[in-house]
Design a protein around this motif. Structure first.
Motif, mmCIF file in Angstrom:
data_model
loop_
_atom_site.group_PDB
_atom_site.id
_atom_site.type_symbol
_atom_site.label_atom_id
_atom_site.label_comp_id
_atom_site.label_asym_id
_atom_site.label_seq_id
_atom_site.Cartn_x
_atom_site.Cartn_y
_atom_site.Cartn_z
ATOM 1 N N ASP A 444 36.630 83.498 14.313
ATOM 2 C CA ASP A 444 35.575 82.572 14.746
ATOM 3 C C ASP A 444 34.539 82.455 13.635
ATOM 4 O OD1 ASP A 444 33.414 81.223 15.900
ATOM 5 O OD2 ASP A 444 33.757 82.091 17.872
ATOM 6 N N LYS A 445 34.490 81.292 12.992
ATOM 7 C CA LYS A 445 33.571 81.109 11.868
ATOM 8 C C LYS A 445 32.112 81.121 12.298
ATOM 9 C CE LYS A 445 33.945 76.045 12.034
ATOM 10 N NZ LYS A 445 32.630 75.851 12.648
ATOM 11 N N ASP A 446 31.835 80.929 13.590
ATOM 12 C CA ASP A 446 30.451 80.942 14.069
ATOM 13 C C ASP A 446 29.906 82.358 14.250
ATOM 14 O OD1 ASP A 446 30.266 78.180 14.144
ATOM 15 O OD2 ASP A 446 31.002 78.054 16.196
ATOM 16 N N GLN A 448 29.005 85.990 13.082
ATOM 17 C CA GLN A 448 28.744 86.705 11.834
ATOM 18 C C GLN A 448 28.947 88.194 12.106
ATOM 19 O OE1 GLN A 448 24.924 85.249 10.436
ATOM 20 N NE2 GLN A 448 25.561 83.163 10.922
ATOM 21 N N ASN A 465 25.819 86.207 17.182
ATOM 22 C CA ASN A 465 26.230 84.894 17.694
ATOM 23 C C ASN A 465 25.030 83.959 17.685
ATOM 24 O OD1 ASN A 465 27.356 82.696 18.993
ATOM 25 N ND2 ASN A 465 27.266 83.629 21.037
ATOM 26 N N SER A 467 25.116 80.764 17.972
ATOM 27 C CA SER A 467 25.392 79.535 18.713
ATOM 28 C C SER A 467 24.780 79.597 20.109
ATOM 29 C CB SER A 467 26.902 79.309 18.819
ATOM 30 O OG SER A 467 27.473 80.174 19.777
ATOM 31 N N LYS A 471 30.446 83.616 23.600
ATOM 32 C CA LYS A 471 31.678 83.773 22.844
ATOM 33 C C LYS A 471 32.495 84.923 23.425
ATOM 34 C CE LYS A 471 30.838 80.884 19.294
ATOM 35 N NZ LYS A 471 31.757 79.850 18.765
#
Length: 498
Positions: A444-446, A448, A465, A467, A471
Motif C-alpha cells: 500500500d503506497k499510502d 508509510q 496512515n 489518508s 486501512k
C-alpha cells in the motif's frame, strides 16, 4: 498391497485453512495507536478484517541496516525554567512522561552550551575577555534550571539516556565581530575554544552528568541577523576538529566523547561530508554528522541522507533538531495538530524559489513522516527540540516562537500533552538503543512504514496512515500472518512478541 485412502477435497481444504489459522494465531502482537479520532497511545485489541482492498506488510529481519542510537528531545533553558514554575506534581508528571518506563523513555537528548534563542537571555560560561586559559570558566548559569532538569530525568529513567551538547556561539570576545550573532571564531582562539569543550565536559561530570558527545556548531551557515550564531565553512570546521578539538579531547582523556560535524539542514550536507570525510586525517576525529529538518516542511531529502551515509557508512547520522517553528502553539486543541494549518519560517520568509518547500502542513504528519523517512534512509538518531514551552511558544529572548510536544501554563499550573508528544512516543518508547532497522515490503503506497528489531529480539513496526480512510493489512513474518487495521489519520506501533 494396501490401498491409500484418499481424503475428500473439502476435508483437505478445511485442514489447510485450520493450519493457516494456527499460523496466524502464532504471530502475537501488541498494537498502540494515536489518531485524529482521539486515540493517544491507545492499545488496540480488535481490528477490521474485511475491506475492498487488503494490503500486506511483510517483514524480513534477516536483512538489517543501521543500528539506532535513540530518540528524544532537548534540555533547553526555556524548558527547564518552565518546569521550575510548575507545581511539584506537574513537574514530575512531565519528567516521567518523557523519561520513565511508563512514559516515552527518551534515550537520546541534546542541550545547548552557552545560551541559545531558547534561553532567557544571552550568556557564556567564559565571559571574561582575554581569559584564554579559561580560568574563570563556570557553568553557574545552568545550576538553577538545566542541570536540575537533567538530574530529575536521570532519576526517572531506568536505562539512562545520552546527551549531545551543542554551542550556538563562542563568547563574543573570541569572535571576529565581537558579537553574539554571526561572525567567525578568531584563529588565535581555536585552541581556547577547543579547551572550552573539554572544560564543559569536566564541569558537567563534576555535577554527576556524563556528556555523550558534541556537535561542533549549531547551524554553521548562520541564521541571518537573528539569535546566537557563529559561522564556519566545511574546511574551517574540519580544521578546527582535526587540529584542535579532537587532539584536545584526546589529550585530556576524553577521546570517547563523540564529535558530530555540520549540524544544519539536510540538503546542504553534500559539501560538508565531502570535506569531513575527504581523507583519513580529516575523518579521524569525526564520529558522525548531525542534521536538521528546516529545509522543508515536508521533504525528507532521501538522496542527501543516502549520500551522507555512503560517504561514511560506519559513522553516526543523527537528526539533532526539529520543531514546528514560527508558530504559536494551540492550547488544548488536539485537532489543530492534525489540521493543515501549521506554517514554518519558510511560509513567510523563504526566497521565492524555495516557497514550494514550505506549504502549510499538518504538525503530526510532519513528525511521523519525517521520522519514518529518516529511519528508512540511514538516520540512526532523531532528537526533537524543546521538550516544554508555554502557551506563547517561548520563553525565547528573540521571540522566535515555536511548538513543543508539551505546552504548559505556569500561571494556572496546567499541562497540555499535545498529539506531538504521543507521536514522538510511538518511536522513542518502543524502538530502543541498539535496535537494528530491518527490511520490509508494503503493497500500500499510502501507508508509510518502517521496522526494527530490538536488542531483546522483539520486532517493532511503525505504520502511519495519512489518508482519510481506514486501512486493513496483513502483517507477515515468515509464514505467520496477522490481519490488522489502522484508523484514518493515525500512527501505530506494532510490537511482535517473542
Amino acid at each position: 498391497m494396501k490401498r491409500l485412502k484418499l481424503l475428500p477435497l473439502t476435508l483437505i481444504s478445511l485442514m489447510l485453512a485450520s493450519s493457516c489459522v494456527q499460523k496466524a494465531e502464532s504471530l502475537k502482537v501488541e498494537v498502540v495507536e494515536t489518531s485524529r479520532s482521539g486515540n493517544k497511545l491507545t492499545q488496540i485489541d480488535s481490528f477490521s478484517s474485511a475491506a475492498d482492498t487488503i494490503s500486506k506488510v511483510s517483514l524480513n529481519p534477516k536483512k538489517t541496516f543501521q543500528t539506532f542510537t535513540g530518540f528524544g528531545g532537548s534540555f533547553t533553558e526555556s524548558s527547564a525554567y518552565l518546569l521550575n514554575q510548575l507545581g511539584k506534581e506537574n513537574r514530575q508528571k512531565i519528567i516521567d512522561a518523557y523519561f520513565a518506563d511508563s512514559g516515552a523513555r527518551y534515550s537520546l537528548t541534546r542541550t545547548h552550551m552557552n545560551s541559545s534563542d531558547f534561553s532567557l537571555d544571552q550568556y557564556s560560561y567564559a565571559p571574561v575577555e582575554g581569559d584564554t586559559l579559561l580560568k574563570h570558566f563556570s557553568i553557574e548559569e545552568d545550576r538553577g534550571d538545566i542541570i536540575p532538569m537533567i538530574k530529575d530525568a536521570m532519576a526517572a529513567s531506568t536505562e539512562g539516556f545520552n546527551i549531545i551538547s551543542s554551542p550556538w556561539t563562542a563568547p563574543p570576545w573570541m569572535k571576529t565581530n565581537n558579537a553574539w550573532v554571526g561572525g567567525e571564531l578568531k584563529r588565535e582562539h581555536y585552541d581556547t575554544w577547543a579547551l572550552f569543550f573539554s572544560k564543559y565536559a569536566d564541569a558537567y561530570k563534576a555535577e554527576g552528568i556524563d556528556i555523550w558527545g558534541f556537535t561542533v556548531e549549531n547551524e554553521p551557515h548562520g541564521n541571518g541577523n537573528n539569535w546566537e550564531s557563529m559561522h564556519y565553512t566545511p574546511e574551517e570546521m574540519t580544521e578546527f576538529v582535526r587540529d584542535y578539538l579532537g587532539p584536545q579531547l584526546e589529550k585530556d582523556g576524553k577521546g570517547d566523547l563523540k564529535i558530530l560535524g555540520y549540524d544544519q539542514n539536510r540538503e546542504g550536507i553534500r559539501e560538508w561530508v565531502d570535506v569531513m570525510y575527504k581523507n583519513e586525517a580529516n575523518a579521524k576525529y569525526y564520529d558522525g554528522t548531525a542534521i536538521h529538518w528546516y529545509e522543508s516542511t515536508f521533504k525528507v531529502f532521501p538522496e542527501a541522507l543516502q549520500y551522507a551515509h555512503e560517504k561514511a557508512p560506519d559513522k553516526y547520522l543523527i537528526q539533532t533538531e526539529a520543531c514546528v517553528d514560527a508558530e504559536v502553539p494551540k492550547w488544548q486543541d488536539d485537532d489543530w495538530y492534525w489540521q493543515k494549518e501549521a506554517t514554518d519560517w519558510g511560509w513567510d520568509w523563504a526566497p521565492e524559489d524555495q516557497k514550494h518547500l514550505h506549504p502549510k502542513y499538518r504538525p503530526v504528519y510532519r513528525y511521523a513522516r519525517d521520522i519514518i523517512g529518516c529511519m528508512n534512509n540511514w538516520v540512526d538518531g532523531w532528537v526533537d527540540w524543546n521538550m516544554v514551552l508555554n502557551r506563547q511558544g517561548g520563553p525565547n529572548w528573540f521571540e522566535n516562537w515555536c511548538v513543543a510536544p508539551v505546552i504548559v501554563d505556569p500561571d494556572q499550573d496546567e499541562v497540555y500533552f499535545t498529539p506531538l508528544y504521543y507521536t514522538m512516543a510511538h518511536f522513542s518508547k518502543y524502538i530502543r538503543p541498539g535496535a537494528k532497522r530491518i527490511a520490509f515490503e508494503s503493497t500500500d503506497k499510502d501507508l508509510q512504514v518502517s521496522a526494527a528489531t530490538n536488542p531483546d529480539g522483539s520486532h517493532v513496526v511503525i505504520v502511519f496512515n495519512p489518508s482519510k480512510a481506514e486501512k486493513v493489512f496483513d502483517l507477515q513474518l515468515d509464514e505467520a500472518v496477522k490481519r490488522l487495521s489502522i484508523s484514518p489519520q493515525a500512527i501505530q506501533t506494532i510490537t511482535l512478541k517473542n
